[in-house]
Write a protein that holds these residues in place. Structure first.
Motif, PDB file in Angstrom:
ATOM      1  N   ARG A  12       5.854 -33.324  14.348  1.00  0.00           N
ATOM      2  CA  ARG A  12       4.773 -33.370  13.357  1.00  0.00           C
ATOM      3  C   ARG A  12       3.893 -32.125  13.434  1.00  0.00           C
ATOM      4  O   ARG A  12       3.529 -31.540  12.411  1.00  0.00           O
ATOM      5  N   THR A  13       3.565 -31.691  14.657  1.00  0.00           N
ATOM      6  CA  THR A  13       2.729 -30.498  14.818  1.00  0.00           C
ATOM      7  C   THR A  13       3.423 -29.276  14.231  1.00  0.00           C
ATOM      8  O   THR A  13       2.802 -28.489  13.506  1.00  0.00           O
ATOM      9  N   ALA A  14       4.711 -29.100  14.534  1.00  0.00           N
ATOM     10  CA  ALA A  14       5.459 -27.949  14.022  1.00  0.00           C
ATOM     11  C   ALA A  14       5.502 -27.967  12.496  1.00  0.00           C
ATOM     12  O   ALA A  14       5.237 -26.947  11.836  1.00  0.00           O
ATOM     13  N   HIS A  15       5.828 -29.103  11.935  1.00  0.00           N
ATOM     14  CA  HIS A  15       5.912 -29.254  10.479  1.00  0.00           C
ATOM     15  C   HIS A  15       4.560 -28.961   9.826  1.00  0.00           C
ATOM     16  O   HIS A  15       4.458 -28.163   8.891  1.00  0.00           O
ATOM     17  N   ASP A  16       3.504 -29.594  10.323  1.00  0.00           N
ATOM     18  CA  ASP A  16       2.174 -29.436   9.738  1.00  0.00           C
ATOM     19  C   ASP A  16       1.619 -28.028   9.949  1.00  0.00           C
ATOM     20  O   ASP A  16       0.897 -27.508   9.092  1.00  0.00           O
ATOM     21  N   PHE A  17       1.952 -27.408  11.085  1.00  0.00           N
ATOM     22  CA  PHE A  17       1.512 -26.039  11.358  1.00  0.00           C
ATOM     23  C   PHE A  17       2.010 -25.101  10.260  1.00  0.00           C
ATOM     24  O   PHE A  17       1.243 -24.316   9.700  1.00  0.00           O
ATOM     25  N   VAL A  18       3.290 -25.174   9.942  1.00  0.00           N
ATOM     26  CA  VAL A  18       3.862 -24.280   8.926  1.00  0.00           C
ATOM     27  C   VAL A  18       3.239 -24.568   7.562  1.00  0.00           C
ATOM     28  O   VAL A  18       2.813 -23.653   6.860  1.00  0.00           O
ATOM     29  N   PRO A  29      -8.781 -15.854  -6.492  1.00  0.00           N
ATOM     30  CA  PRO A  29      -7.433 -15.631  -5.984  1.00  0.00           C
ATOM     31  C   PRO A  29      -7.041 -16.713  -4.981  1.00  0.00           C
ATOM     32  O   PRO A  29      -7.891 -17.454  -4.487  1.00  0.00           O
ATOM     33  N   LEU A  30      -5.723 -16.777  -4.695  1.00  0.00           N
ATOM     34  CA  LEU A  30      -5.228 -17.735  -3.722  1.00  0.00           C
ATOM     35  C   LEU A  30      -5.953 -17.539  -2.395  1.00  0.00           C
ATOM     36  O   LEU A  30      -6.228 -16.408  -1.991  1.00  0.00           O
ATOM     37  N   SER A  31      -6.241 -18.618  -1.720  1.00  0.00           N
ATOM     38  CA  SER A  31      -6.873 -18.505  -0.410  1.00  0.00           C
ATOM     39  C   SER A  31      -6.396 -19.630   0.494  1.00  0.00           C
ATOM     40  O   SER A  31      -6.076 -20.722   0.027  1.00  0.00           O
ATOM     41  N   PRO A  32      -6.331 -19.349   1.806  1.00  0.00           N
ATOM     42  CA  PRO A  32      -5.893 -20.374   2.749  1.00  0.00           C
ATOM     43  C   PRO A  32      -7.045 -21.325   3.074  1.00  0.00           C
ATOM     44  O   PRO A  32      -8.215 -21.009   2.830  1.00  0.00           O
ATOM     45  N   SER A  33      -6.705 -22.460   3.628  1.00  0.00           N
ATOM     46  CA  SER A  33      -7.715 -23.393   4.128  1.00  0.00           C
ATOM     47  C   SER A  33      -7.890 -23.119   5.618  1.00  0.00           C
ATOM     48  O   SER A  33      -7.026 -23.471   6.418  1.00  0.00           O
ATOM     49  N   LYS A  34      -8.994 -22.489   5.971  1.00  0.00           N
ATOM     50  CA  LYS A  34      -9.240 -22.169   7.374  1.00  0.00           C
ATOM     51  C   LYS A  34      -9.268 -23.439   8.216  1.00  0.00           C
ATOM     52  O   LYS A  34      -8.701 -23.475   9.302  1.00  0.00           O
ATOM     53  N   ASP A  35      -9.883 -24.494   7.716  1.00  0.00           N
ATOM     54  CA  ASP A  35      -9.945 -25.754   8.460  1.00  0.00           C
ATOM     55  C   ASP A  35      -8.555 -26.325   8.722  1.00  0.00           C
ATOM     56  O   ASP A  35      -8.266 -26.801   9.818  1.00  0.00           O
ATOM     57  N   ARG A  36      -7.696 -26.280   7.712  1.00  0.00           N
ATOM     58  CA  ARG A  36      -6.333 -26.804   7.870  1.00  0.00           C
ATOM     59  C   ARG A  36      -5.554 -25.973   8.878  1.00  0.00           C
ATOM     60  O   ARG A  36      -4.815 -26.508   9.698  1.00  0.00           O
ATOM     61  N   ILE A  37      -5.729 -24.653   8.821  1.00  0.00           N
ATOM     62  CA  ILE A  37      -5.040 -23.772   9.767  1.00  0.00           C
ATOM     63  C   ILE A  37      -5.557 -24.002  11.188  1.00  0.00           C
ATOM     64  O   ILE A  37      -4.780 -24.133  12.133  1.00  0.00           O
ATOM     65  N   LEU A  38      -6.872 -24.079  11.358  1.00  0.00           N
ATOM     66  CA  LEU A  38      -7.462 -24.285  12.684  1.00  0.00           C
ATOM     67  C   LEU A  38      -7.063 -25.627  13.296  1.00  0.00           C
ATOM     68  O   LEU A  38      -6.978 -25.747  14.524  1.00  0.00           O
ATOM     69  N   ALA A  39      -6.803 -26.620  12.479  1.00  0.00           N
ATOM     70  CA  ALA A  39      -6.475 -27.958  12.970  1.00  0.00           C
ATOM     71  C   ALA A  39      -5.204 -27.992  13.807  1.00  0.00           C
ATOM     72  O   ALA A  39      -5.015 -28.910  14.610  1.00  0.00           O
ATOM     73  N   HIS A  40      -4.342 -26.997  13.647  1.00  0.00           N
ATOM     74  CA  HIS A  40      -3.041 -27.013  14.322  1.00  0.00           C
ATOM     75  C   HIS A  40      -2.897 -25.926  15.383  1.00  0.00           C
ATOM     76  O   HIS A  40      -1.811 -25.724  15.912  1.00  0.00           O
ATOM     77  N   ARG A  41      -3.981 -25.216  15.695  1.00  0.00           N
ATOM     78  CA  ARG A  41      -3.929 -24.082  16.616  1.00  0.00           C
ATOM     79  C   ARG A  41      -4.936 -24.255  17.740  1.00  0.00           C
ATOM     80  O   ARG A  41      -6.024 -24.767  17.515  1.00  0.00           O
ATOM     81  N   THR A  42      -4.555 -23.766  18.928  1.00  0.00           N
ATOM     82  CA  THR A  42      -5.530 -23.718  20.009  1.00  0.00           C
ATOM     83  C   THR A  42      -6.513 -22.595  19.699  1.00  0.00           C
ATOM     84  O   THR A  42      -6.189 -21.682  18.920  1.00  0.00           O
ATOM     85  N   PRO A  43      -7.703 -22.618  20.283  1.00  0.00           N
ATOM     86  CA  PRO A  43      -8.689 -21.564  20.002  1.00  0.00           C
ATOM     87  C   PRO A  43      -8.203 -20.155  20.344  1.00  0.00           C
ATOM     88  O   PRO A  43      -8.614 -19.192  19.702  1.00  0.00           O
ATOM     89  N   ASP A  44      -7.310 -20.028  21.325  1.00  0.00           N
ATOM     90  CA  ASP A  44      -6.827 -18.706  21.736  1.00  0.00           C
ATOM     91  C   ASP A  44      -5.393 -18.432  21.267  1.00  0.00           C
ATOM     92  O   ASP A  44      -4.727 -17.537  21.775  1.00  0.00           O
ATOM     93  N   GLU A  69      -7.664 -12.958  12.919  1.00  0.00           N
ATOM     94  CA  GLU A  69      -6.894 -11.791  12.458  1.00  0.00           C
ATOM     95  C   GLU A  69      -5.734 -12.224  11.569  1.00  0.00           C
ATOM     96  O   GLU A  69      -5.405 -11.537  10.592  1.00  0.00           O
ATOM     97  N   PHE A  70      -5.113 -13.362  11.869  1.00  0.00           N
ATOM     98  CA  PHE A  70      -4.042 -13.899  11.036  1.00  0.00           C
ATOM     99  C   PHE A  70      -4.580 -14.255   9.649  1.00  0.00           C
ATOM    100  O   PHE A  70      -3.970 -13.941   8.633  1.00  0.00           O
ATOM    101  N   LEU A  71      -5.743 -14.894   9.605  1.00  0.00           N
ATOM    102  CA  LEU A  71      -6.369 -15.229   8.320  1.00  0.00           C
ATOM    103  C   LEU A  71      -6.703 -13.969   7.533  1.00  0.00           C
ATOM    104  O   LEU A  71      -6.508 -13.917   6.310  1.00  0.00           O
ATOM    105  N   SER A  72      -7.180 -12.947   8.204  1.00  0.00           N
ATOM    106  CA  SER A  72      -7.467 -11.675   7.540  1.00  0.00           C
ATOM    107  C   SER A  72      -6.181 -11.058   6.994  1.00  0.00           C
ATOM    108  O   SER A  72      -6.147 -10.542   5.873  1.00  0.00           O
ATOM    109  N   HIS A  73      -5.118 -11.131   7.770  1.00  0.00           N
ATOM    110  CA  HIS A  73      -3.801 -10.634   7.354  1.00  0.00           C
ATOM    111  C   HIS A  73      -3.353 -11.357   6.074  1.00  0.00           C
ATOM    112  O   HIS A  73      -2.908 -10.724   5.118  1.00  0.00           O
TER     113      HIS A  73
END
Length: 165
Positions: A12-18, A29-44, A69-73
């Motif tokens: 589930r984590t792998a699927h939801d992460f992608v 313009p298109l934009s990511p959901s920072k909250d959704r992205i952060l929900a599946h990642r460790t702080p570091d 940096e990934f979000l900026s990318h």
């Protein structure tokens, strides 16, 4: 579904992460959901790219990127895209190593003239993910993009930008 509780969590984590990297619908313009992205990642958490030769030829993909940096990318490319849709094709889980490999299709449509179907590029992306001990978050990710698809997306974005003056 079968498998242990840990297996199911890793899956589930792998699927939801992608899928968390898919831009929010109906944003311009298109934009990511920072909250959704952060929900599946460790702080570091760190993201890197492969294949090595392709990355060596592509400066924006060089070096490990933090989540910010990934979000900026992502934010550099998304304004040039009309649409992005992601489909998870398969997930392979290694319960012992707390790893997963995810094959996904990124259907990316750069802005431009003509019908969007002819501008949509299928970018097959393989993610190699290292998860936390409990499987609930991703600690490290390697994103292997299709270099030919990436080149085509870049060409279409270049054509659109050129048409904008």
């Amino acid at each position: 579904m079968s498998g242990s509780s840990l297996y199911q969590t890793l899956l589930r984590t792998a699927h939801d992460f992608v899928l968390s990297t898919e831009p929010l619908p109906d944003t311009s313009p298109l934009s990511p959901s920072k909250d959704r992205i952060l929900a599946h990642r460790t702080p570091d958490m760190l993201t890197t790219w492969g294949h090595k030769h392709f990355v060596a030829q592509t400066p924006p993909l060089q070096g490990a990127k933090t989540t910010d940096e990934f979000l900026s990318h992502m934010s550099m490319m998304l304004p040039s895209l009309e649409n992005v849709r992601i489909q998870v094709v398969s997930v392979i889980v290694d319960e012992v190593q707390k790893k997963a490999a995810v094959v996904s299709m990124f259907y990316m449509t750069p802005k431009g003239e003509g019908d969007s179907e002819s501008r949509t590029v299928e970018n097959e992306v393989l993610w190699q993910l290292q998860m936390t001990e409990d499987g609930g978050k991703v600690e490290r990710a390697v994103e292997y993009v299709d270099p030919v698809a990436s080149k085509r997306i870049g060409e279409l974005i270049g054509e659109w930008k050129k048409s904008q003056g």
